[in-house]
Design a protein around this motif. Structure first.
Motif, mmCIF file in Angstrom:
data_model
loop_
_atom_site.group_PDB
_atom_site.id
_atom_site.type_symbol
_atom_site.label_atom_id
_atom_site.label_comp_id
_atom_site.label_asym_id
_atom_site.label_seq_id
_atom_site.Cartn_x
_atom_site.Cartn_y
_atom_site.Cartn_z
ATOM 1 N N ALA A 180 -37.368 -3.143 -0.868
ATOM 2 C CA ALA A 180 -37.300 -4.597 -0.998
ATOM 3 C C ALA A 180 -36.437 -5.002 -2.193
ATOM 4 N N LEU A 181 -36.640 -4.350 -3.337
ATOM 5 C CA LEU A 181 -35.881 -4.714 -4.529
ATOM 6 C C LEU A 181 -34.386 -4.573 -4.298
ATOM 7 N N LYS A 182 -34.007 -3.579 -3.521
ATOM 8 C CA LYS A 182 -32.581 -3.360 -3.252
ATOM 9 C C LYS A 182 -31.941 -4.531 -2.509
ATOM 10 N N LYS A 185 -39.750 -11.257 -5.566
ATOM 11 C CA LYS A 185 -39.308 -11.879 -4.316
ATOM 12 C C LYS A 185 -39.121 -13.382 -4.493
ATOM 13 N N GLU A 186 -40.067 -14.009 -5.171
ATOM 14 C CA GLU A 186 -39.990 -15.454 -5.403
ATOM 15 C C GLU A 186 -38.859 -15.801 -6.365
ATOM 16 N N VAL A 196 -31.692 -11.105 -8.387
ATOM 17 C CA VAL A 196 -32.540 -10.624 -9.468
ATOM 18 C C VAL A 196 -31.895 -9.382 -10.075
ATOM 19 N N LYS A 197 -31.914 -9.290 -11.403
ATOM 20 C CA LYS A 197 -31.407 -8.094 -12.069
ATOM 21 C C LYS A 197 -32.453 -7.612 -13.073
ATOM 22 N N ILE A 242 -41.867 -0.139 -7.850
ATOM 23 C CA ILE A 242 -41.047 -1.346 -7.733
ATOM 24 C C ILE A 242 -39.564 -1.005 -7.850
ATOM 25 N N LEU A 243 -39.221 -0.197 -8.841
ATOM 26 C CA LEU A 243 -37.816 0.148 -9.051
ATOM 27 C C LEU A 243 -37.220 0.895 -7.865
#
Length: 221
Positions: free
Chosen positions: A139-141, A96-97, A146-147, A134-135
């Motif tokens: 949120a990651l979406k 996130k950061e 970020v990649k 996480i994956l």
């Protein structure tokens, strides 16, 4: 005196063209990095953001800087404008950061998720289920800056090659289970003491320091 150019050639001959060599330059002076740079090498790894930033400011701007150490969220802002790849991401809050700071710099920062494969308590990293969470997280979406490009892991520091192979196999299997779904390109494992073992596990990146630059002096570090 350490022959950096000779060491680089010896290692690259073993790696071939398919594996990226990250020359771990932590604690080493800019002169040593420039000696490696003059051979055409461009990928260098540091484990302290302040040291890496100082070197970034002083050295050629076509160097690809790899952050290989454990990352504190409050330090991400210092490397966001230039870091090429962050190797050791082990929590969603850190992503996130990274996303926040990369957005400010109008960049997409590449990251690796670190799987805990070593039996040593001192090693950081995610358990498999936490990594998968996480994956698959919503949120990651939403993190457009970020990649996640692959996985990394560090084996136990031991002379037991059977154990090292077992740990590398765990990382290798998970990587190829996830590779197609998540468009992974990078499997980072292997350091100065065990990189030749890692070559048996389809890795695409190694992190090597002392076998290039010689023994480190930590007295003033």
């Amino acid at each position: 005196m350490t022959d950096i150019k000779k060491n680089l050639k010896t290692i690259k001959d073993k790696l071939g063209d398919e594996i990226t060599l990250v020359a771990v330059s932590k604690t080493k002076p800019n002169e040593d990095i420039l000696e490696a740079y003059e051979t055409g090498h461009r990928d260098f790894g540091e484990n302290k953001i302040q040291e890496m930033t100082d070197k970034y400011e002083a050295l050629p701007k076509d160097i690809r800087w790899h952050m290989i150490g454990h990352v504190q969220r409050n330090k991400v802002k210092y490397m966001a404008k230039y870091v090429h790849l962050i190797h050791a991401v082990d929590r969603l809050k850190l992503l996130k950061e990274i996303n926040k700071r990369a957005k400010n710099e109008e960049r997409v920062i590449q990251c690796l998720l670190q799987l805990k494969i070593a039996e040593e308590d001192s090693k950081f990293g995610l358990e498999k289920n936490d990594l998968l969470d996480i994956l698959e997280s919503d949120a990651l979406k939403t993190y457009e800056h970020v990649k996640i490009v692959g996985l990394m892991g560090m084996a136990t520091f031991t002379d037991d090659e059977t154990q090292i192979h077992r740990e590398f196999t765990q990382l290798e299997n998970l990587y190829f289970d996830l590779k197609d779904k998540h468009n992974f390109t990078t499997l980072s494992m292997g350091m100065s003491g065990d990189y030749e073992l890692a070559l048996e596990h389809q890795n695409t990146m190694v992190r090597i320091g002392s076998k290039i630059f010689g023994k480190r002096d930590y007295d003033n570090w």
